[in-house]
Enzyme design. Structure first.
Site, PDB file in Angstrom:
ATOM      1  N   GLY A 161      23.329  62.232-141.271  1.00 13.62           N
ATOM      2  CA  GLY A 161      24.476  63.096-141.541  1.00 13.62           C
ATOM      3  C   GLY A 161      24.202  63.989-142.737  1.00 13.62           C
ATOM      4  N   SER A 162      24.621  63.509-143.917  1.00 14.75           N
ATOM      5  CA  SER A 162      24.567  64.328-145.134  1.00 14.75           C
ATOM      6  C   SER A 162      23.193  64.903-145.435  1.00 14.75           C
ATOM      7  CB  SER A 162      25.007  63.525-146.353  1.00 14.75           C
ATOM      8  OG  SER A 162      25.816  62.472-145.992  1.00 14.75           O
ATOM      9  N   ASP A 178      30.825  60.853-134.541  1.00 14.10           N
ATOM     10  CA  ASP A 178      31.509  59.686-135.097  1.00 14.10           C
ATOM     11  C   ASP A 178      32.994  59.781-134.794  1.00 14.10           C
ATOM     12  OD1 ASP A 178      29.484  58.101-136.544  1.00 14.10           O
ATOM     13  OD2 ASP A 178      29.190  59.931-137.709  1.00 14.10           O
ATOM     14  N   GLY A 215      32.469  54.075-141.643  1.00 15.72           N
ATOM     15  CA  GLY A 215      33.680  54.686-142.198  1.00 15.72           C
ATOM     16  C   GLY A 215      33.476  55.966-142.967  1.00 15.72           C
ATOM     17  N   HIS A 257      25.311  63.378-133.087  1.00 15.87           N
ATOM     18  CA  HIS A 257      25.973  62.079-133.238  1.00 15.87           C
ATOM     19  C   HIS A 257      27.451  62.336-133.540  1.00 15.87           C
ATOM     20  CE1 HIS A 257      25.953  57.755-134.403  1.00 15.87           C
ATOM     21  NE2 HIS A 257      26.824  58.134-135.334  1.00 15.87           N
ATOM     22  N   HIS A 262      29.600  57.659-131.194  1.00 16.36           N
ATOM     23  CA  HIS A 262      29.730  56.387-131.912  1.00 16.36           C
ATOM     24  C   HIS A 262      31.212  56.095-132.103  1.00 16.36           C
ATOM     25  CE1 HIS A 262      28.891  54.120-135.963  1.00 16.36           C
ATOM     26  NE2 HIS A 262      29.387  53.323-135.024  1.00 16.36           N
ATOM     27  N   ASP A 275      21.735  53.958-138.243  1.00 19.97           N
ATOM     28  CA  ASP A 275      22.794  54.893-138.625  1.00 19.97           C
ATOM     29  C   ASP A 275      23.314  54.644-140.033  1.00 19.97           C
ATOM     30  OD1 ASP A 275      24.898  56.684-138.667  1.00 19.97           O
ATOM     31  OD2 ASP A 275      26.139  55.586-137.227  1.00 19.97           O
ATOM     32  N   GLY A 276      23.110  55.633-140.911  1.00 19.44           N
ATOM     33  CA  GLY A 276      23.741  55.608-142.222  1.00 19.44           C
ATOM     34  C   GLY A 276      22.769  55.603-143.385  1.00 19.44           C
ATOM     35  N   GLY A 277      22.949  56.557-144.288  1.00 21.33           N
ATOM     36  CA  GLY A 277      22.187  56.570-145.535  1.00 21.33           C
ATOM     37  C   GLY A 277      20.716  56.921-145.399  1.00 21.33           C
ATOM     38  N   PRO A 335      30.574  59.109-144.579  1.00 21.31           N
ATOM     39  CA  PRO A 335      29.209  59.658-144.695  1.00 21.31           C
ATOM     40  C   PRO A 335      28.726  59.542-146.139  1.00 21.31           C
ATOM     41  CG  PRO A 335      30.807  61.437-144.738  1.00 21.31           C
ATOM     42  CD  PRO A 335      31.594  60.153-144.615  1.00 21.31           C
TER      43      PRO A 335
HETATM   44  C1  DX5 Z   1      29.179  56.032-140.902  1.00 24.04           C
HETATM   45  C2  DX5 Z   1      28.798  56.867-139.708  1.00 24.04           C
HETATM   46  C3  DX5 Z   1      27.480  57.540-139.834  1.00 24.04           C
HETATM   47  C4  DX5 Z   1      27.389  58.445-141.025  1.00 24.04           C
HETATM   48  C5  DX5 Z   1      26.033  59.077-141.155  1.00 24.04           C
HETATM   49  O1  DX5 Z   1      30.392  55.454-140.642  1.00 24.04           O
HETATM   50  O2  DX5 Z   1      28.765  56.063-138.557  1.00 24.04           O
HETATM   51  O3  DX5 Z   1      27.142  58.197-138.633  1.00 24.04           O
HETATM   52  O4  DX5 Z   1      28.341  59.437-140.999  1.00 24.04           O
HETATM   53  O5  DX5 Z   1      26.077  59.903-142.277  1.00 24.04           O
HETATM   54  P1  DX5 Z   1      25.049  59.741-143.488  1.00 24.04           P
HETATM   55  O6  DX5 Z   1      23.707  60.059-142.928  1.00 24.04           O
HETATM   56  O7  DX5 Z   1      25.555  60.739-144.470  1.00 24.04           O
HETATM   57  O8  DX5 Z   1      25.141  58.322-143.975  1.00 24.04           O
HETATM   58 ZN    ZN Z   2      27.782  56.907-136.766  1.00 21.93          ZN
END
Ligand code: DX5
Ligand code: ZN
Length: 209
Positions: A191-192, A31, A138, A29, A62, A171-173, A140
């Site tokens: 992500g993280s 970003d 915005g 992915h 993205h 997507d996210g968290g 991670p």
């Molecule tokens: C947020 C991004 C996500 C994010 C995902 O703006 O679009 O793709 O980085 O990272 P995690 O999984 O750490 O929320």
């Molecule tokens: Zn993203």
């Protein structure tokens, strides 16, 4: 459920991509932030264009940018499966869809936590993916917004009602704790949870459940 790994915020992109390349993760992915649609800004395309040097995985791009149309020709040169754009942008969504499909790339529309999910309904038959944002775009490492789950259910119903094959990506968290609520979406972006873990493959396997 497929997994798309986000490398946003990692200290060394090349080494993270090499490590992800040897896992069974489905997509990378990517970003992209322009400092206008969101405050942060990611590396320019001249840097991102080197991603295929480090991984053979298909890319899930993205675009968190105000004017994505002019970027599509560039990304079409990479190993891209999906390109997603947001709804509140300067370009016409129809133009974006047309341009991506012209290149044979799948196209997605990203919906922010504050956006009404019904806004994407008129596009469902024309796009390949809805990227449901479960954090504000915005950054991670933010916390998953729980109300996303009811949005996903509404979207699933609408997809069924329209008889279309649009995929749902979240997507996210996403964490090892909350992924259990997302088992029946098509793709999760992580992500993280992956990149901060010592063993990427082990975490990806656990996310798959
Ligand atoms: C947020 C991004 C996500 C994010 C995902 O703006 O679009 O793709 O980085 O990272 P995690 O999984 O750490 O929320
Ligand atoms: Zn993203």
């Amino acid at each position: 459920m497929k997994i798309s790994a986000s490398f946003l915020g990692v200290p060394n992109i090349a080494s993270t991509l090499r490590r992800l390349n040897v896992t069974d993760v489905d997509y990378i992915h990517v970003d992209v932030m322009d400092g206008k649609y969101v405050k942060n800004k990611t590396l320019p395309f001249s840097e991102y264009s080197t991603i295929p040097n480090y991984t053979r995985k298909r890319l899930d791009v993205h675009l968190m940018v105000k004017s994505p149309l002019k970027m599509i020709d560039d990304y079409a040169n990479l190993n891209v499966e999906f390109i997603s754009v947001h709804l509140d942008i300067n370009d016409k969504i129809e133009k974006i869809i047309e341009r991506c499909h012209l290149y044979g790339m799948k196209v997605g529309i990203a919906i922010n936590p504050k956006d009404d999910i019904t806004k994407v309904y008129p596009y469902l038959s024309k796009i390949d993916l809805v990227l449901v944002m479960s954090v504000e775009p915005g950054l991670p490492g933010q916390e998953f917004i729980k109300s996303t789950l009811s949005k996903i259910n509404m979207l699933k119903e609408e997809i069924k009602k329209q008889g279309v094959k649009t995929l749902i990506s979240v997507d996210g968290g996403v964490t090892l704790d909350n992924v259990k609520y997302l088992r029946d979406v098509d793709i999760i972006v992580s992500g993280s949870t992956i990149t901060k873990s010592p063993d990427f493959q082990d975490t990806i396997t656990k996310l798959r459940g």
